[in-house]
Design a protein around this motif. Structure first.
Motif, mmCIF file in Angstrom:
data_model
loop_
_atom_site.group_PDB
_atom_site.id
_atom_site.type_symbol
_atom_site.label_atom_id
_atom_site.label_comp_id
_atom_site.label_asym_id
_atom_site.label_seq_id
_atom_site.Cartn_x
_atom_site.Cartn_y
_atom_site.Cartn_z
ATOM 1 N N LEU A 93 51.816 36.744 46.016
ATOM 2 C CA LEU A 93 51.857 36.443 44.588
ATOM 3 C C LEU A 93 53.223 36.684 43.979
ATOM 4 N N GLY A 94 54.146 37.265 44.748
ATOM 5 C CA GLY A 94 55.488 37.490 44.231
ATOM 6 C C GLY A 94 55.562 38.585 43.195
ATOM 7 N N VAL A 95 54.772 39.656 43.356
ATOM 8 C CA VAL A 95 54.804 40.774 42.425
ATOM 9 C C VAL A 95 55.013 42.071 43.193
ATOM 10 N N GLU A 96 55.289 43.142 42.463
ATOM 11 C CA GLU A 96 55.400 44.444 43.090
ATOM 12 C C GLU A 96 54.014 44.989 43.390
ATOM 13 N N GLU A 97 53.864 45.637 44.534
ATOM 14 C CA GLU A 97 52.559 46.152 44.930
ATOM 15 C C GLU A 97 51.996 47.148 43.923
ATOM 16 N N ALA A 98 52.867 47.947 43.311
ATOM 17 C CA ALA A 98 52.404 48.973 42.373
ATOM 18 C C ALA A 98 51.716 48.368 41.157
ATOM 19 N N GLY A 99 52.038 47.139 40.816
ATOM 20 C CA GLY A 99 51.432 46.515 39.642
ATOM 21 C C GLY A 99 50.400 45.459 39.963
ATOM 22 N N LEU A 100 49.987 45.383 41.221
ATOM 23 C CA LEU A 100 49.065 44.333 41.651
ATOM 24 C C LEU A 100 47.655 44.556 41.091
ATOM 25 N N GLN A 101 47.031 43.492 40.598
ATOM 26 C CA GLN A 101 45.634 43.512 40.182
ATOM 27 C C GLN A 101 44.816 42.870 41.296
ATOM 28 N N TRP A 102 43.976 43.664 41.977
ATOM 29 C CA TRP A 102 43.222 43.116 43.101
ATOM 30 C C TRP A 102 41.893 43.826 43.229
ATOM 31 N N GLN A 103 40.972 43.214 43.979
ATOM 32 C CA GLN A 103 39.678 43.823 44.246
ATOM 33 C C GLN A 103 39.186 43.387 45.619
ATOM 34 N N ARG A 104 38.378 44.238 46.220
ATOM 35 C CA ARG A 104 37.730 43.913 47.488
ATOM 36 C C ARG A 104 36.387 43.276 47.186
ATOM 37 N N LEU A 105 36.133 42.103 47.755
ATOM 38 C CA LEU A 105 34.884 41.379 47.526
ATOM 39 C C LEU A 105 33.822 41.756 48.557
ATOM 40 N N ASP A 106 34.243 42.005 49.790
ATOM 41 C CA ASP A 106 33.372 42.453 50.870
ATOM 42 C C ASP A 106 34.280 43.101 51.899
ATOM 43 N N THR A 107 33.772 43.426 53.065
ATOM 44 C CA THR A 107 34.601 44.116 54.050
ATOM 45 C C THR A 107 35.855 43.337 54.408
#
Length: 330
Positions: A213-227
């Motif tokens: 996504l071309g962003v810094e990891e510290a500011g990443l918005q993410w979620q785990r959907l399944d394993t």
């Protein structure tokens, strides 16, 4: 170390050793067999990959009648199809004749049928047999059809239940997908093979998503959907990432890029602005939204860069892994 979900005498040796290590605090140096033993991988298939609903992809990629897409999870492949009546279906991606794959990622077709390349068996988009060459009439009356699987759509994200019919129970659980996915438009997708165990990739997923996504990891918005499935967004760009373990040292990575204009500050969770602005890869495309032609190479390049990080997996990963296997205590 054991629980009712995971009897001790059923554990491969490497898992038993890991359980012993987790009794003590501090960093973990995992047993070598944890990533290489076939018995561990087979145990994971049953305990993690084939026992829960899986996120496949954005339903927007399947909008047109006749659209189809193949998705792999471990040694299994799933075929999503939008039939001529507009209904979205998912089948096991295999012909009932000899188990040959019906549709491979990258196939290009314009047909109202699914055709097996092995012996030419044909199926309608609703899974019913349409043409079964070289099969006696007596056998055609046995109800031969593709194997359908339960599906659920949550905010435009398609989930499938991979369990066999005898293992399924009840309705779909509460499946997590952000509301902005309802308006996300599918873009390019890429796949990248690796000679790595899925666990080596798993704990590096945030770093890989940030690169894509071309962003810094510290500011990443993410979620785990399944394993094995993860979703991240930055501004109006999003990426759905899936790990597909094919063996203990064979994991494919698939990324589906999405354009999600409502995933900005007005959405339910405001994403951070890219820390250094949009970046371009060596091929010149924008990191957050690659061109279809560049997606495979871009994903392979970024996956290789993340795997080059020799840092050991954190203790938190092994705690998560042990609990996910069904052993809440050490």
């Amino acid at each position: 170390m054991t629980s009712s979900a995971m009897p001790g005498n059923a554990l491969p040796a490497a898992l038993r050793e890991l359980g012993g290590l987790l009794r003590a605090p501090g960093p973990i140096s995992p047993p070598a067999g944890l990533e290489r033993d076939r018995d561990v991988f087979v145990f994971e298939l049953r305990a993690l990959f084939f026992s829960q609903w899986l996120a496949l992809g954005a339903a927007s990629a399947m909008a047109a009648p006749g659209a189809r897409a193949a998705y792999e999870t471990g040694p299994r492949s799933y075929l999503a199809v939008r039939d001529t009546g507009g209904e979205l279906r998912v089948f096991r991606n295999r012909c009932p004749h000899a188990g040959h794959v019906l549709f491979e990622d990258g196939d290009s077709v314009a047909s109202d049928q699914l055709v097996c390349k092995y012996h030419g068996w044909r199926f309608a988009l609703d899974g019913r047999a349409a043409l079964l060459p070289h099969l006696p009439e007596s056998a055609r009356a046995t109800g031969i059809a593709l194997e359908p699987l339960p599906i659920a759509c949550r905010h435009g994200l398609l989930f499938v239940d991979p369990r066999s019919s005898e293992d399924r129970f009840g309705e779909a659980p509460r499946l997590q997908a952000p509301a902005w996915m309802e308006h996300a438009a599918a873009g390019a997708h890429g796949t990248a093979p690796t000679a790595a165990n899925w666990k080596t990739l798993y704990w590096r997923v945030p770093a890989l998503l940030a690169r894509l996504l071309g962003v810094e990891e510290a500011g990443l918005q993410w979620q785990r959907l399944d394993t094995l499935g993860f979703l991240a967004h930055a501004g109006a760009d999003a990426v759905l990432l899936r790990l597909s373990p094919r063996g203990s040292q064979d994991t494919a990575v698939r990324a589906d890029w999405l354009h999600a204009p409502q995933a900005g500050p007005a959405a339910d969770t405001a994403p951070p602005a890219p820390a250094a602005g949009p970046r371009s890869g060596a091929d010149g495309h924008r990191a957050g939204r690659p061109s279809p032609d560049a997606a495979h190479a871009w994903l392979a390049q970024q996956t290789a860069a993340v795997l080059a990080d020799a840092a050991p997996a954190p203790r938190a990963f092994f705690d998560w892994y042990w609990n996910a296997l069904g052993a809440p205590t050490h």
